[in-house]
Scaffold this motif. Structure first.
Motif, short mmCIF file in Angstrom:
data_model
loop_
_atom_site.label_atom_id
_atom_site.label_comp_id
_atom_site.label_asym_id
_atom_site.label_seq_id
_atom_site.Cartn_x
_atom_site.Cartn_y
_atom_site.Cartn_z
N UNK A 146 13.42 -17.05 -10.18
CA UNK A 146 12.35 -16.55 -9.33
C UNK A 146 12.07 -15.07 -9.57
N UNK A 147 10.86 -14.67 -9.19
CA UNK A 147 10.52 -13.25 -9.16
C UNK A 147 10.60 -12.76 -7.73
N UNK A 148 10.79 -11.47 -7.57
CA UNK A 148 10.83 -10.85 -6.25
C UNK A 148 10.31 -9.44 -6.38
N UNK A 149 10.04 -8.78 -5.27
CA UNK A 149 9.55 -7.40 -5.38
C UNK A 149 9.07 -6.82 -4.09
N UNK A 150 8.75 -5.51 -4.17
CA UNK A 150 8.26 -4.74 -3.03
C UNK A 150 6.84 -4.24 -3.23
N UNK A 151 6.35 -4.27 -4.46
CA UNK A 151 5.04 -3.71 -4.76
C UNK A 151 5.13 -2.27 -5.20
N UNK A 152 3.99 -1.71 -5.56
CA UNK A 152 3.91 -0.33 -6.05
C UNK A 152 2.78 0.39 -5.33
N UNK A 153 3.04 1.64 -4.94
CA UNK A 153 2.02 2.48 -4.32
C UNK A 153 1.87 3.76 -5.14
N UNK A 154 0.66 4.02 -5.60
CA UNK A 154 0.34 5.25 -6.33
C UNK A 154 -0.71 5.99 -5.51
N UNK A 155 -0.34 7.11 -4.93
CA UNK A 155 -1.27 7.85 -4.10
C UNK A 155 -2.27 8.64 -4.96
N UNK A 156 -3.22 9.28 -4.31
CA UNK A 156 -4.33 9.90 -5.00
C UNK A 156 -3.96 11.08 -5.89
N UNK A 157 -4.87 11.40 -6.82
CA UNK A 157 -4.79 12.58 -7.69
C UNK A 157 -3.55 12.57 -8.58
N UNK A 158 -3.11 11.39 -9.01
CA UNK A 158 -1.98 11.30 -9.93
C UNK A 158 -2.47 11.20 -11.37
N UNK A 159 -1.65 11.66 -12.27
CA UNK A 159 -1.93 11.57 -13.70
C UNK A 159 -0.77 10.83 -14.34
N UNK A 160 -1.07 9.69 -14.97
CA UNK A 160 -0.07 8.87 -15.62
C UNK A 160 -0.22 9.05 -17.13
N UNK A 161 0.72 9.74 -17.73
CA UNK A 161 0.62 10.04 -19.15
C UNK A 161 0.73 8.81 -20.03
N UNK A 162 0.36 8.97 -21.29
CA UNK A 162 0.37 7.87 -22.25
C UNK A 162 1.74 7.19 -22.31
#
Length: 214
Positions: A146-162
């Protein structure tokens, strides 16, 4: 460059493909810019709040989500994949994307156990977001577990590099910057913090423009 109400002349072909897609599905919410070879799968549970751009040969598949929203000026880069669920037996609880969120080419984004992204987030190429985990007991085939999880939260004005990878349980605070190839594994970052490495480590806070000139 000709611009009409925020749309560039180069987007006319994408707009026409998007209109055909909307008319064929009787979708009249928002404006869709559909790239060459792009695949879009949405049902009525997902709301389009404005302009949605799906790049060339990209896939946007949010059918397996209980609720969803794509904010104005959402952009999915060429050859990217954004899929709420990889299994017909699993439904993602929610996908909530705020305004002006853009992903570069070749990104891989999942809905998993819930994905929330705040306004003005930008992501470079090859970014991966995976809001779920997989059981891996030794006495059972991995594909049968099975899979399980909590989810992901990314708040505003973030920069995710390559080539950044963000795993389940991560919470990126407002203004977080992730350097190229950073791995965030269930981490809660600090507001305006800059992180690099695998696993991610804090190096410093973002500076104001006037501070950089001193």
């Amino acid at each position: 460059m000709i611009v009409i109400n925020g749309l560039r002349f180069e987007h006319i072909g994408m707009l026409l493909r998007g209109l055909l897609w909307q008319l064929s599905r009787l979708r009249f919410d928002g404006i869709v810019l559909k790239g060459r070879g792009a695949r879009i799968f949405l049902d009525r549970r997902v709301r389009l709040d404005g302009i949605t751009k799906v790049g060339h040969y990209a896939t946007l598949d949010l059918r397996q989500t209980a609720s969803g929203r794509l904010g104005n000026r959402f952009s999915l880069g060429d050859y990217s994949v954004f899929r709420a669920s990889g299994s017909p037996d699993f439904t993602c609880p929610f996908v909530d994307i705020a305004e002006r969120v853009s992903f570069g080419p070749y990104c891989n984004i999942g809905g998993g156990f819930g994905l929330s992204i705040g306004a003005d987030v930008i992501a470079g190429p090859y970014v991966s977001i995976h809001p779920e985990e997989h059981m891996h007991a030794a006495d059972i085939l991995i594909r049968s577990q099975q899979v399980f999880g909590q989810g992901i939260c990314i708040q505003g004005d973030c920069w995710l590099g390559a080539k950044t990878t963000i795993l389940d349980g991560s919470n990126l605070a407002f203004g977080t910057v992730l350097g190229a190839a950073t791995l965030v594994a269930g981490t809660e970052t600090r507001k305006n913090g800059i992180y690099v490495g695998a696993p991610a480590r804090f190096i410093r806070f973002r500076e104001r423009d006037d501070e950089k000139l001193r």
